[in-house]
Structures are given as C-alpha cells and as structure tokens.
Design a protein around this motif. Structure first.
Motif, PDB file in Angstrom:
ATOM      1  N   GLU A  57       0.841  -1.206   0.000  1.00  0.00           N
ATOM      2  CA  GLU A  57       0.000   0.000   0.000  1.00  0.00           C
ATOM      3  C   GLU A  57       0.879   1.260   0.000  1.00  0.00           C
ATOM      4  O   GLU A  57       0.590   2.244  -0.690  1.00  0.00           O
ATOM      5  N   TYR A  58       1.954   1.199   0.750  1.00  0.00           N
ATOM      6  CA  TYR A  58       2.892   2.331   0.802  1.00  0.00           C
ATOM      7  C   TYR A  58       3.475   2.586  -0.604  1.00  0.00           C
ATOM      8  O   TYR A  58       3.493   3.729  -1.087  1.00  0.00           O
ATOM      9  N   VAL A  59       3.916   1.514  -1.264  1.00  0.00           N
ATOM     10  CA  VAL A  59       4.508   1.665  -2.599  1.00  0.00           C
ATOM     11  C   VAL A  59       3.448   2.128  -3.603  1.00  0.00           C
ATOM     12  O   VAL A  59       3.729   2.943  -4.486  1.00  0.00           O
ATOM     13  N   ARG A  60       2.233   1.621  -3.449  1.00  0.00           N
ATOM     14  CA  ARG A  60       1.147   2.047  -4.343  1.00  0.00           C
ATOM     15  C   ARG A  60       0.916   3.554  -4.218  1.00  0.00           C
ATOM     16  O   ARG A  60       0.783   4.261  -5.215  1.00  0.00           O
ATOM     17  N   LYS A  61       0.919   4.054  -2.975  1.00  0.00           N
ATOM     18  CA  LYS A  61       0.723   5.504  -2.761  1.00  0.00           C
ATOM     19  C   LYS A  61       1.881   6.304  -3.345  1.00  0.00           C
ATOM     20  O   LYS A  61       1.701   7.352  -3.955  1.00  0.00           O
ATOM     21  N   ARG A  62       3.106   5.800  -3.175  1.00  0.00           N
ATOM     22  CA  ARG A  62       4.292   6.534  -3.631  1.00  0.00           C
ATOM     23  C   ARG A  62       4.387   6.580  -5.153  1.00  0.00           C
ATOM     24  O   ARG A  62       4.877   7.556  -5.718  1.00  0.00           O
ATOM     25  N   THR A  63       3.965   5.490  -5.816  1.00  0.00           N
ATOM     26  CA  THR A  63       4.188   5.409  -7.264  1.00  0.00           C
ATOM     27  C   THR A  63       2.927   5.694  -8.077  1.00  0.00           C
ATOM     28  O   THR A  63       3.025   5.966  -9.278  1.00  0.00           O
ATOM     29  N   GLY A  64       1.757   5.568  -7.461  1.00  0.00           N
ATOM     30  CA  GLY A  64       0.495   5.739  -8.194  1.00  0.00           C
ATOM     31  C   GLY A  64       0.227   4.618  -9.187  1.00  0.00           C
ATOM     32  O   GLY A  64      -0.635   4.745 -10.059  1.00  0.00           O
ATOM     33  N   ARG A  65       0.946   3.492  -9.065  1.00  0.00           N
ATOM     34  CA  ARG A  65       0.795   2.380 -10.017  1.00  0.00           C
ATOM     35  C   ARG A  65      -0.418   1.512  -9.696  1.00  0.00           C
ATOM     36  O   ARG A  65      -0.896   1.494  -8.556  1.00  0.00           O
ATOM     37  N   LYS A  66      -0.892   0.803 -10.717  1.00  0.00           N
ATOM     38  CA  LYS A  66      -1.997  -0.138 -10.489  1.00  0.00           C
ATOM     39  C   LYS A  66      -1.402  -1.406  -9.860  1.00  0.00           C
ATOM     40  O   LYS A  66      -0.777  -2.221 -10.550  1.00  0.00           O
ATOM     41  N   ILE A  67      -1.570  -1.534  -8.565  1.00  0.00           N
ATOM     42  CA  ILE A  67      -0.966  -2.656  -7.831  1.00  0.00           C
ATOM     43  C   ILE A  67      -2.063  -3.429  -7.110  1.00  0.00           C
ATOM     44  O   ILE A  67      -2.846  -2.850  -6.356  1.00  0.00           O
TER      45      ILE A  67
END
Ligand code: 13P
Ligand code: SF4
Length: 301
Positions: free
Chosen positions: A152-162
């Motif tokens: 979730e942290y990486v999703r927020k940082r990158t805005g990628r569809k994860i």
C-alpha cells in the motif's frame, strides 16, 4: 575461552563469514562480521569470498543467500527461525493469483519462501521496493506480495496499479495508528521513524517523519542531532542505533514489538553451527534457478 572467542576461532578455521540481521540479539550482532538489513546482507553474501555463510537471521534470508551463492555452504544456526509474513503465501496460492491476472508482473518481497520467489518476476526489500516497482513497464499491472502495508505504501508513492496480497507481519501489524498518535503527544518534537511493514505507517502517515528500512533507520541514527527519536519497528534495531549514537535517546514505539523468530538464534547456536556445520540450507536446483533472476534484479536495484 569465551563463547565469542570460540566463535571467532571457529569462524576463521572453517573459512566462514557471519551475517546478522538488525533484529538479532545484541550479543549475536556483536560477534557478526556484517550487520544490516535484508538488502545489505544479500549483497554481502555475494561479495564474500569465504566458502561458508552463517546467517544469523531467518530462513528466507538464508535461502536467498543460498540461491545467490549456490557453491557456498549456507548455515542457519536455528532451524526454527522462520517468518510469519513469509508463511502468509504459498507457491500454489501465488500460481492461482497469477492465473486470475494474466499478464501482470509479480513483485515479491524478500520475505517469501524460495518456491514463491521462483514464481516472481522481481524480488524487492523494504529499502528498494519503490525503485523496483518503478522499473516495471508503466502499462503493466503489478501483483505485490505478501505484505499489504508495504504494498500500500509503494502504491501511494508510485500511483501504479498494484493488486495487493493481504499478508502482514505479526510484529509490525500490531503497531497501530493510535500508537503513533500517542507517541506524538508523549514525545513532542521527537522524529518518528516507521518501517513500511507497520500497520500504522500507511494509515497514519501524517504522524510519521520517515518510512525507512532497518538500515535506513540506522543511517538516520548516525546522522541525527535530535535529542530523542521514536522508532516504530522490532526492538532489536535499538542496539545498533544506541551504539552508533549514544547522545540521542531512542524510544521504541512499542516495547512489545519483539519478533520471536529473530530471537531464536543465540551465541551457543552460532558456535554449534560452526562446529557442527548445521543447519545446512539447501534449495532445489530448479527452484533456485527460477528464483535467481528475480533476486538478481533486486540486488542490482
Ligand atoms: P529490513 O530489510 O528492513 O531489514 O526488514 C526485514 C524484516 O524482516 C522486517 O521485518
Ligand atoms: Fe518476519 Fe515480521 Fe519477524 Fe520480520 S519481524 S522476520 S517480517 S515475522
């Protein structure tokens, strides 16, 4: 001779290097050649020219070292040193998940079994998860596993569809947003550092000054001039922080954040491991060959 002396003598006689994770018992850290986070220790395992690696950490770390160094003997001093997070997904579950998202790229946190890594396109650690996700072509969906909070942290940082696997670490998931609010009030002005596996770091980011891997926290400790720092991760990290910076007060977010797996190994286990060449970590050749590419991408990032 002291236990530490016996360990050093055996280490040199056997041609071994001792690697210890930042959460290990203080006395085990003190006898190690290298102490650090998952990425640092993986790199050190590759750089070492010694034929035996004693991994004072948990099983997935020792397996990673074996996959990256097939000709070396890798020893885990206590076979009970597992990881609750790594146990939250099996290779079979991952294969099913992949079949539901054809074409998606799989990014597996290093806290996974060798069999799960063999199904992944990339591995990552807490210190390079964001950089690894940014390497995945922009048009690709990503399956991130197993830690939901790091994902979730990486999703927020990158805005990628994860897409996230709903696993968590039994130690870090217990650190809640309310704990951070309480720490903010009880330690005004003290920077708060949080590991990205924490249940609190993504849900209450406004209270966190820095989200860091364990080595990121150690580097922060070396450089800070703050009189007090609050540390939201497993308490084993405090030993190194306090050694490197005796003038700052390092306060754990929770005294109870203790990983039982990381505390399995003691000095007697390290000595016996060297003396009796135990417990040897082996990864089947086919599994290792499949997992190696994903791990080499992690090491390179
Ligand atoms: P680091 O790679 O940040 O040391 O984290 C490893 C781990 O198991 C955290 O729980
Ligand atoms: Fe696994 Fe959590 Fe222990 Fe790290 S702290 S080794 S993620 S159980």
């Amino acid at each position: 001779m002291s236990l530490e002396g016996e360990i050093r003598t055996l280490r040199d006689e056997r041609g071994a290097v001792i690697l210890a994770h930042n959460y290990q018992r203080p006395e085990v850290q003190d006898v190690a050649d290298f102490v650090g986070d998952s990425l640092y220790l993986s790199r050190k395992a590759v750089e070492s020219d010694r034929p035996i690696l004693v991994f004072a950490g948990v099983r997935f770390m020792a397996e990673t070292a074996k996959i990256l160094n097939p000709s070396k003997t890798v020893l885990l001093p206590d076979p009970r040193a597992g990881c609750g997070l790594a146990d939250s997904i099996t290779a079979e579950q991952l294969r099913t998940w992949k079949s539901e998202h054809p074409g998606a790229v799989v990014v597996a946190y290093i806290n996974t079994s060798a069999e799960v890594k063999a199904e992944a396109d990339y591995c990552c650690t807490s210190s390079n998860a964001e950089a690894i996700v940014r390497k995945v072509p922009a048009d690709k969906e990503i399956l991130f596993l197993p830690d939901v909070f790091l994902g979730e942290y990486v999703r927020k940082r990158t805005g990628r569809k994860i897409h996230l696997w709903m696993g968590d670490c039994p130690v870090h998931a217990k650190l809640r947003p309310e704990d951070l609010e309480h720490a903010r009030a009880a330690h005004p002005g003290a920077p708060i550092l949080a590991h990205p596996e924490c249940g609190c770091s993504t849900q209450a980011m406004e209270h966190v000054d820095k989200v860091l891997s364990t080595d990121g926290m150690v580097r922060f400790a070396e450089e800070t001039r703050a009189p007090e720092v609050v540390v939201a991760t497993e308490v084993g990290i405090l030993h190194r922080m306090r050694l490197l910076n005796p003038t700052t007060k390092f306060t754990p977010l929770s005294e109870g954040a203790i990983c039982p797996f990381m505390k399995e190994i003691d000095l007697v286990d390290v000595r016996d491991s060297l003396a009796q060449t135990r417990y040897v970590i082996d990864v089947p050749l086919e599994t290792a060959a499949k997992a190696r590419l994903a791990l080499e991408r992690m090491i390179a990032a």
